[in-house]
Design an enzyme around this catalytic site. Structure first.
Site, PDB file in Angstrom:
ATOM      1  N   HIS A  45     -13.650   4.160   3.157  1.00 23.29           N
ATOM      2  CA  HIS A  45     -13.051   3.036   2.430  1.00 23.29           C
ATOM      3  C   HIS A  45     -11.550   3.229   2.302  1.00 23.29           C
ATOM      4  O   HIS A  45     -11.096   4.241   1.760  1.00 23.29           O
ATOM      5  CB  HIS A  45     -13.686   2.923   1.042  1.00 23.29           C
ATOM      6  CG  HIS A  45     -13.225   1.740   0.263  1.00 23.29           C
ATOM      7  ND1 HIS A  45     -12.705   1.837  -1.000  1.00 23.29           N
ATOM      8  CD2 HIS A  45     -13.194   0.419   0.579  1.00 23.29           C
ATOM      9  CE1 HIS A  45     -12.380   0.639  -1.439  1.00 23.29           C
ATOM     10  NE2 HIS A  45     -12.662  -0.236  -0.503  1.00 23.29           N
ATOM     11  N   HIS A  70      -9.880  -8.348  -0.142  1.00 24.86           N
ATOM     12  CA  HIS A  70     -11.194  -8.249   0.502  1.00 24.86           C
ATOM     13  C   HIS A  70     -11.727  -9.600   0.960  1.00 24.86           C
ATOM     14  O   HIS A  70     -12.596  -9.655   1.831  1.00 24.86           O
ATOM     15  CB  HIS A  70     -12.209  -7.630  -0.471  1.00 24.86           C
ATOM     16  CG  HIS A  70     -11.964  -6.191  -0.775  1.00 24.86           C
ATOM     17  ND1 HIS A  70     -11.116  -5.786  -1.775  1.00 24.86           N
ATOM     18  CD2 HIS A  70     -12.455  -5.054  -0.213  1.00 24.86           C
ATOM     19  CE1 HIS A  70     -11.098  -4.461  -1.821  1.00 24.86           C
ATOM     20  NE2 HIS A  70     -11.895  -4.005  -0.880  1.00 24.86           N
ATOM     21  N   ARG A 144       6.131  -4.988  -6.811  1.00 25.02           N
ATOM     22  CA  ARG A 144       5.013  -4.222  -6.232  1.00 25.02           C
ATOM     23  C   ARG A 144       4.013  -3.940  -7.337  1.00 25.02           C
ATOM     24  O   ARG A 144       4.230  -3.078  -8.190  1.00 25.02           O
ATOM     25  CB  ARG A 144       5.523  -2.910  -5.619  1.00 25.02           C
ATOM     26  CG  ARG A 144       4.389  -2.020  -5.054  1.00 25.02           C
ATOM     27  CD  ARG A 144       3.694  -2.703  -3.894  1.00 25.02           C
ATOM     28  NE  ARG A 144       2.689  -1.861  -3.252  1.00 25.02           N
ATOM     29  CZ  ARG A 144       1.370  -2.075  -3.343  1.00 25.02           C
ATOM     30  NH1 ARG A 144       0.905  -3.061  -4.089  1.00 25.02           N
ATOM     31  NH2 ARG A 144       0.520  -1.303  -2.701  1.00 25.02           N
ATOM     32  N   CYS A 191      10.211   0.510  -2.166  1.00 26.34           N
ATOM     33  CA  CYS A 191       8.799   0.777  -1.908  1.00 26.34           C
ATOM     34  C   CYS A 191       8.670   1.678  -0.683  1.00 26.34           C
ATOM     35  O   CYS A 191       9.441   1.559   0.277  1.00 26.34           O
ATOM     36  CB  CYS A 191       8.062  -0.537  -1.683  1.00 26.34           C
ATOM     37  SG  CYS A 191       6.302  -0.339  -1.318  1.00 26.34           S
ATOM     38  N   TYR A 328       0.547   6.991  -0.421  1.00 31.95           N
ATOM     39  CA  TYR A 328       1.974   7.302  -0.466  1.00 31.95           C
ATOM     40  C   TYR A 328       2.261   8.727   0.020  1.00 31.95           C
ATOM     41  O   TYR A 328       2.943   9.510  -0.628  1.00 31.95           O
ATOM     42  CB  TYR A 328       2.538   7.065  -1.874  1.00 31.95           C
ATOM     43  CG  TYR A 328       2.429   5.630  -2.303  1.00 31.95           C
ATOM     44  CD1 TYR A 328       3.021   4.616  -1.551  1.00 31.95           C
ATOM     45  CD2 TYR A 328       1.728   5.263  -3.438  1.00 31.95           C
ATOM     46  CE1 TYR A 328       2.904   3.280  -1.917  1.00 31.95           C
ATOM     47  CE2 TYR A 328       1.610   3.931  -3.816  1.00 31.95           C
ATOM     48  CZ  TYR A 328       2.200   2.957  -3.053  1.00 31.95           C
ATOM     49  OH  TYR A 328       2.081   1.628  -3.415  1.00 31.95           O
TER      50      TYR A 328
END
Length: 472
Positions: A45, A70, A144, A191, A328
């Site tokens: 996942h 999704h 974000r 970001c 990240y």
């Protein structure tokens, strides 16, 4: 929509589905009237196994309402591969209230933002406006969000700071303002996925398709994190490796908050300027940017500047949050989703040197004569940008751009430099404008994306390239 019931599948009650909640006993979920065994997909996942297990034994709808990404045809197609049955016809449908839109209370947004996703809301500053001002206006600052924006009552807000030996410091917003000197710092936040869309053109990556606008600069005001930690009883140094962990007031359906951490040494450094910020460009923080209090960690990836801050704790380990442990992070181009091991890579802290062209835009037609090229440049860790090189012919020849912006003390260049180059261009020319920045440590951007490609599309800082046609 899920396929209509078919007699070729066995029927199950919700109670029977609910018995399958762990990989040891199989993991079943429902969507509509269909039952799926997703045990073999748990570890694959993209959002992490722990996120998928929140829905184990139950319906997906409440979670997909939260993570609306999704709701796409290819996700439903993937899900159908795991179908094992259908709910009994006499089973009641899921409680509609369980799938109420958790984003209904999000704040209004400026219509000029370029939206990457609506639920959760993520949007970047239009490149055309990004370098018009040194400070990015609050309403145009990139957003974000990982979860719905929490509604926080400033009157009842409390920041929990866990001190040594079990002591707890609880601070109201007014106490944070009155007990600690206000400190201001001009800092750029970026970001980790800024310019990800360029990586996706090399090979597909997972993540929001950011262009060059997931970056912005503001004047932040608040209490130094250092002052608050010292007031809570911590010293300027601690033996061994320690971290300061942050938790936001935004949480997933299982109650897990967004979290991140930074090294203790940075948190208490007088020169690192880490803030518990309650102001942005002279105004109270907007809701999308962390009202009433957020962390601002200058020179570090934006993911560590936790918004809607609820808890600060010092720990011998990094934050256990999914976003610290399993996101990240950067990897080699050879690593794919079948071989990635997040524990093998350090969490991103300081970002590499970066620059981009904001004017002209890719594919633009410009008149002959003098062309003005504009952009931004920035480097992590407080390293100031000392030069920006610009080429109009794809990198064969170069010119040096003029830099604008605030000059900072050595090691504390937290804000970007805006740059500009003016050059004559002949009628009918086909230009490939390229920029690359050089920082104080003589770090320079790589020339192409391929060697720095990674499966999450982070740390994208290759030369920025903009094709332009000069009219006749």
């Amino acid at each position: 929509a899920p396929a209509p019931p078919s007699s070729r599948y066995p029927r199950y009650t919700r109670e029977e589905v609910g018995r399958h909640r762990s990989p040891q006993d199989r993991v079943w979920v429902t969507h509509g009237t269909d039952v799926f065994d997703v045990t073999d997909f748990v570890e694959l996942h993209p959002g992490g196994a722990e996120k998928l297990l929140l829905a184990a034994g139950g319906a997906l709808e409440p979670f997909w309402a939260l993570y609306a990404v999704h709701n796409q045809p290819h996700v439903l197609e993937l899900l159908r591969e795991f179908k094992v049955g259908e709910l009994s016809p006499d089973e009641a449908p899921p409680d509609p209230s369980a799938a109420q839109d958790p984003f209904a209370g999000d704040p209004p947004r400026h219509p000029g933002l370029r939206i990457s996703s609506r639920k959760p809301f993520n949007a970047e500053t239009p490149a055309e406006l990004l370098t018009e001002r040194f400070l990015t206006p609050n309403e145009l600052f990139f957003t974000r969000n990982h979860l719905p924006v929490p509604a926080v009552d400033p009157g009842s807000y409390r920041l929990r700071v866990e001190g040594p030996e079990g002591r707890v410091l609880s601070l109201s917003l007014s106490e944070l303002r009155s007990r600690f000197p206000k400190h201001e710092v001009t800092a750029t936040l970026q970001c980790a996925g800024n310019r990800r869309s360029e990586m996706s053109r090399v090979r597909p990556v997972k993540g929001l398709a950011w262009d060059i606008g997931a970056i912005g600069t503001a004047r932040w005001g608040g209490a130094r994190l250092r002052d608050v930690l010292l007031h809570a009883g911590f010293g300027e140094e601690r033996d061994g490796e320690w971290h300061v962990c942050f938790e936001g007031l935004d949480a997933d359906p299982g109650g897990a908050p967004y979290g991140a951490s930074i090294p203790y040494g940075r948190a208490v450094s007088a020169g690192a300027d880490v803030l518990l910020a309650y102001e942005m460009n002279g105004e109270e923080l907007p809701r999308d940017h962390g009202f009433p209090v957020r962390v601002v960690v200058p020179g570090v990836v934006g993911a560590r500047s936790v918004k809607w801050l609820g808890r600060v704790a010092v720990s011998a380990a990094e934050s256990p949050s999914h976003w610290q442990q399993n996101d990240y992070k950067g990897f080699s181009p050879c690593v794919d989703w079948d071989s990635v091991d997040y524990s093998s890579a350090p969490a991103i802290q300081e970002l590499p040197v970066q620059s981009a062209i904001t004017h002209p835009r890719p594919g633009a037609a410009v008149p002959p004569g003098e062309l003005t090229v504009k952009g931004y440049a920035w480097s992590g860790g407080g390293r100031d940008v000392v030069r920006v090189d610009v080429s109009l012919d794809g990198g064969r020849t170069w010119s040096v751009a003029s830099l604008a912006g605030e000059r900072a003390a050595p090691g504390r260049a937290w804000a970007w430099r805006l740059w500009e180059l003016r050059a004559p261009v002949p009628a009918g020319a086909q230009l490939e404008i390229v920029c690359k920045a050089v920082d104080r440590s003589y770090n320079v951007q790589p020339d192409t994306v391929g060697p720095i490609w990674n499966l999450r599309g982070v740390l994208s800082n290759a030369w920025h390239r903009v094709p332009v046609t000069v009219t006749r």
